[in-house]
Design an enzyme around this catalytic site. Structure first.
Site, PDB file in Angstrom:
ATOM      1  N   GLY A 127     -15.836   5.063  -3.609  1.00 23.33           N
ATOM      2  CA  GLY A 127     -15.036   5.729  -2.580  1.00 23.33           C
ATOM      3  C   GLY A 127     -14.700   4.819  -1.413  1.00 23.33           C
ATOM      4  N   SER A 135     -11.359   0.879  -5.548  1.00 20.84           N
ATOM      5  CA  SER A 135     -11.139   1.437  -6.883  1.00 20.84           C
ATOM      6  C   SER A 135     -12.329   1.405  -7.841  1.00 20.84           C
ATOM      7  CB  SER A 135      -9.923   0.796  -7.546  1.00 20.84           C
ATOM      8  OG  SER A 135      -9.427   1.708  -8.483  1.00 20.84           O
ATOM      9  N   ASP A 166      -4.177   0.657  -9.765  1.00 16.19           N
ATOM     10  CA  ASP A 166      -5.609   0.414  -9.945  1.00 16.19           C
ATOM     11  C   ASP A 166      -5.971   0.128 -11.402  1.00 16.19           C
ATOM     12  OD1 ASP A 166      -5.424   1.130  -7.340  1.00 16.19           O
ATOM     13  OD2 ASP A 166      -6.684   2.913  -7.473  1.00 16.19           O
ATOM     14  N   GLU A 224       0.840  -1.214   0.000  1.00 17.37           N
ATOM     15  CA  GLU A 224       0.000   0.000   0.000  1.00 17.37           C
ATOM     16  C   GLU A 224       0.866   1.252   0.000  1.00 17.37           C
ATOM     17  OE1 GLU A 224      -3.192   0.196  -1.137  1.00 17.37           O
ATOM     18  OE2 GLU A 224      -3.580  -1.309   0.394  1.00 17.37           O
ATOM     19  N   HIS A 225       0.478   2.202  -0.853  1.00 14.53           N
ATOM     20  CA  HIS A 225       1.224   3.455  -1.013  1.00 14.53           C
ATOM     21  C   HIS A 225       2.646   3.181  -1.504  1.00 14.53           C
ATOM     22  CE1 HIS A 225      -1.759   6.336   0.495  1.00 14.53           C
ATOM     23  NE2 HIS A 225      -2.122   5.387   1.328  1.00 14.53           N
ATOM     24  N   ASP A 279       2.980   2.106  -4.972  1.00 13.54           N
ATOM     25  CA  ASP A 279       3.021   2.196  -6.448  1.00 13.54           C
ATOM     26  C   ASP A 279       3.642   3.501  -6.932  1.00 13.54           C
ATOM     27  OD1 ASP A 279       0.698   3.655  -5.801  1.00 13.54           O
ATOM     28  OD2 ASP A 279      -0.496   2.839  -7.450  1.00 13.54           O
TER      29      ASP A 279
HETATM   30  P1  ADP Z   1     -12.441   4.569  -5.093  1.00 12.82           P
HETATM   31  O1  ADP Z   1     -11.734   4.527  -6.397  1.00 12.82           O
HETATM   32  O2  ADP Z   1     -11.638   4.003  -3.973  1.00 12.82           O
HETATM   33  O3  ADP Z   1     -13.804   3.972  -5.134  1.00 12.82           O
HETATM   34  P2  ADP Z   1     -12.305   7.395  -5.630  1.00 12.82           P
HETATM   35  O4  ADP Z   1     -12.548   8.598  -4.791  1.00 12.82           O
HETATM   36  O5  ADP Z   1     -10.993   7.250  -6.277  1.00 12.82           O
HETATM   37  O6  ADP Z   1     -12.634   6.121  -4.725  1.00 12.82           O
HETATM   38  O7  ADP Z   1     -13.397   7.325  -6.779  1.00 12.82           O
HETATM   39  C1  ADP Z   1     -14.764   7.473  -6.461  1.00 12.82           C
HETATM   40  C2  ADP Z   1     -15.415   8.420  -7.455  1.00 12.82           C
HETATM   41  O8  ADP Z   1     -15.413   7.821  -8.768  1.00 12.82           O
HETATM   42  C3  ADP Z   1     -16.875   8.666  -7.164  1.00 12.82           C
HETATM   43  O9  ADP Z   1     -17.040   9.702  -6.210  1.00 12.82           O
HETATM   44  C4  ADP Z   1     -17.405   9.079  -8.533  1.00 12.82           C
HETATM   45  O10 ADP Z   1     -17.080  10.417  -8.816  1.00 12.82           O
HETATM   46  C5  ADP Z   1     -16.583   8.192  -9.464  1.00 12.82           C
HETATM   47  N1  ADP Z   1     -17.316   6.954  -9.800  1.00 12.82           N
HETATM   48  C6  ADP Z   1     -16.967   5.697  -9.516  1.00 12.82           C
HETATM   49  N2  ADP Z   1     -17.870   4.804  -9.978  1.00 12.82           N
HETATM   50  C7  ADP Z   1     -18.838   5.518 -10.604  1.00 12.82           C
HETATM   51  C8  ADP Z   1     -20.052   5.216 -11.284  1.00 12.82           C
HETATM   52  N3  ADP Z   1     -20.475   3.959 -11.427  1.00 12.82           N
HETATM   53  N4  ADP Z   1     -20.768   6.240 -11.782  1.00 12.82           N
HETATM   54  C9  ADP Z   1     -20.348   7.504 -11.658  1.00 12.82           C
HETATM   55  N5  ADP Z   1     -19.233   7.856 -11.029  1.00 12.82           N
HETATM   56  C10 ADP Z   1     -18.477   6.900 -10.494  1.00 12.82           C
HETATM   57 MG    MG Z   2      -9.938   5.563  -6.864  1.00 15.28          MG
END
Ligand code: ADP
Ligand code: MG
Length: 397
Positions: free
Chosen positions: A138, A142, A190, A46-47, A49
């Site tokens: 979130g 990923s 990712d 983790e952290h 890459d």
């Molecule tokens: P993680 O990648 O860990 O889930 P991130 O903050 O990197 O968290 O990414 C989350 C963001 O990606 C969401 O807030 C949204 O903006 C976008 N996102 C992810 N999946 C979708 C989806 N199915 N539809 C729309 N936006 C999405």
């Molecule tokens: Mg992400």
């Protein structure tokens, strides 16, 4: 596998049906193309890459699906069915050209799609599309890369497979989308695993050479449990670039190109020249790179006990030296380690909330879930996740 207490992961075909119905409803015709990209869970590393180190993720059965078809004119129209994104959930933007270049904006979620359209290798045709996902948003598994890679693969499907581009270049184009359009200076993990994952395998990625090595992970007696803490502390935005910067400075002080080039011996030699925070950040990264390479060997040898110990060491270093854990993740790891049949557990992803990953005996999983939930102060969500395949086009017939 049905496991009491765990959340059922919908089949890709279920997501496709849902997206198809929404597409017909929104655009008044049937979609012609579809593709998916998986989320991922990082087993260890983790952290590391963005420090050119090793990471060891696997692709998840939770995926993002994009369905759609070519359209007339020069406008792309996209609807997401995700619940927890900023409004509006429907956007229109031009096919990028010299006259109409794309730029990031509002709503934020669409920037991931636009960024991929802007960085696509080949020519983009106008399209209508619907996005649906089973990856928690979130949550540190990923959803962002799964959306980028699903979008890229969908654009390929629209143009009969797209240009002859390597998997590595697709992943790099998606990473660039996240850098430029989401403002997130992420490493390559990712997008690489979402493109290159294979069923029944984890992938050891060397983020310096950008080469991946598939490691079988198909022991029927062992499972990966992903536990979502269902909390998200809003530190994440600024903390990630700060950590990245601290690592760069620490490497520079030691006269190294990246922390990948530094050893524990180097770190001790330069201890006086690094402030305490930088020293601890570097200690996590250097140690984690060593742990990750060793963990991949342990998995090859079926040494789950040692693998689990390395996971816990990783968690402790992320908590104490890198300071990216939080009380909820710590609670989940402590609770998991109390349960019988658990080899190891750690936070996974960027931190400050999101998920933990736990490696345990299959026969122990129901009781472990019960125990973790009993000890956790909030409500967790549990997923039993076999290593899944990377992105691919989907048939709609
Ligand atoms: P993680 O990648 O860990 O889930 P991130 O903050 O990197 O968290 O990414 C989350 C963001 O990606 C969401 O807030 C949204 O903006 C976008 N996102 C992810 N999946 C979708 C989806 N199915 N539809 C729309 N936006 C999405
Ligand atoms: Mg992400």
């Amino acid at each position: 596998m049905e496991v009491v207490g765990s959340t059922k992961i919908p089949a890709v075909s279920e997501l496709v049906s849902k997206a198809k119905a929404a597409f017909v409803d929104k655009f008044g015709c049937e979609p012609q193309c579809a593709a998916y990209g998986p989320g991922r869970v990082n087993l260890i590393g983790e952290h590391t890459d963005y420090n050119e180190g090793f990471v060891f993720p696997m692709a998840l059965p939770q995926v993002t699906v994009v369905v759609g078809k070519k359209s007339e004119g020069n406008v792309c129209r996209v609807l997401t069915l995700a619940e927890s994104v900023d409004e509006p959930k429907y956007v229109e933007f031009p096919v990028p050209s010299a006259e109409t270049p794309l730029k990031p904006g509002s709503p934020k979620w669409a920037n991931y799609v636009k960024g991929v359209v802007a960085n696509y290798i080949g020519s983009v045709v106008p399209f209508d599309a619907v996005v649906v996902s089973s990856v928690p948003l979130g949550g540190g598994v990923s959803s962002s890369a799964s959306l980028e890679v699903a979008t890229y693969t969908f654009l390929d499907a629209l143009t009969n497979g797209g240009a002859d581009v390597s998997k590595k270049d697709k992943a790099l184009a998606c990473q660039k989308a996240e850098h430029e359009y989401a403002g997130m200076p992420c490493g390559i993990m990712d997008q690489f695993i979402s493109v290159m994952g294979q069923e029944g395998h984890a992938l050891l990625i060397d983020c310096r050479s950008m080469e991946g090595k598939l490691v079988p992970m198909n022991d029927p007696n062992v499972v990966v449990l992903v536990t979502n803490s269902n909390v998200k502390h809003e530190l994440t935005g600024s903390e990630y670039p700060t950590r990245k910067k601290q690592c760069e400075v620490a490497a520079k002080v030691m006269g190294k190109k990246s922390l990948r080039e530094a050893s524990m011996k180097d770190l001790e030699e330069f201890k006086e020249k690094l402030d305490d925070v930088m020293y601890r950040r570097a200690r996590h990264v250097i140690g984690e790179i060593i742990r990750t390479e060793e963990a991949a060997k342990c998995l090859e040898q079926g040494d789950y006990t040692r693998f689990g110990k390395l996971m816990v060491e990783s968690h402790n270093a992320l908590r104490d030296d890198y300071e990216v854990s939080c009380p909820e993740l710590d609670e989940l790891v402590v609770a998991a380690m109390e349960a019988e049949g658990v080899f190891g557990s750690r936070m996974t992803g960027g931190g400050f909330g999101g998920c933990t990953v736990t490696l345990l005996k299959k026969e122990a999983v129901e009781k472990a879930i019960q125990h973790i939930q009993k000890r956790y102060s909030q409500t967790a969500t549990f997923y039993v996740c076999p290593p899944a395949a990377g992105a691919a086009p989907l048939s709609l017939s």
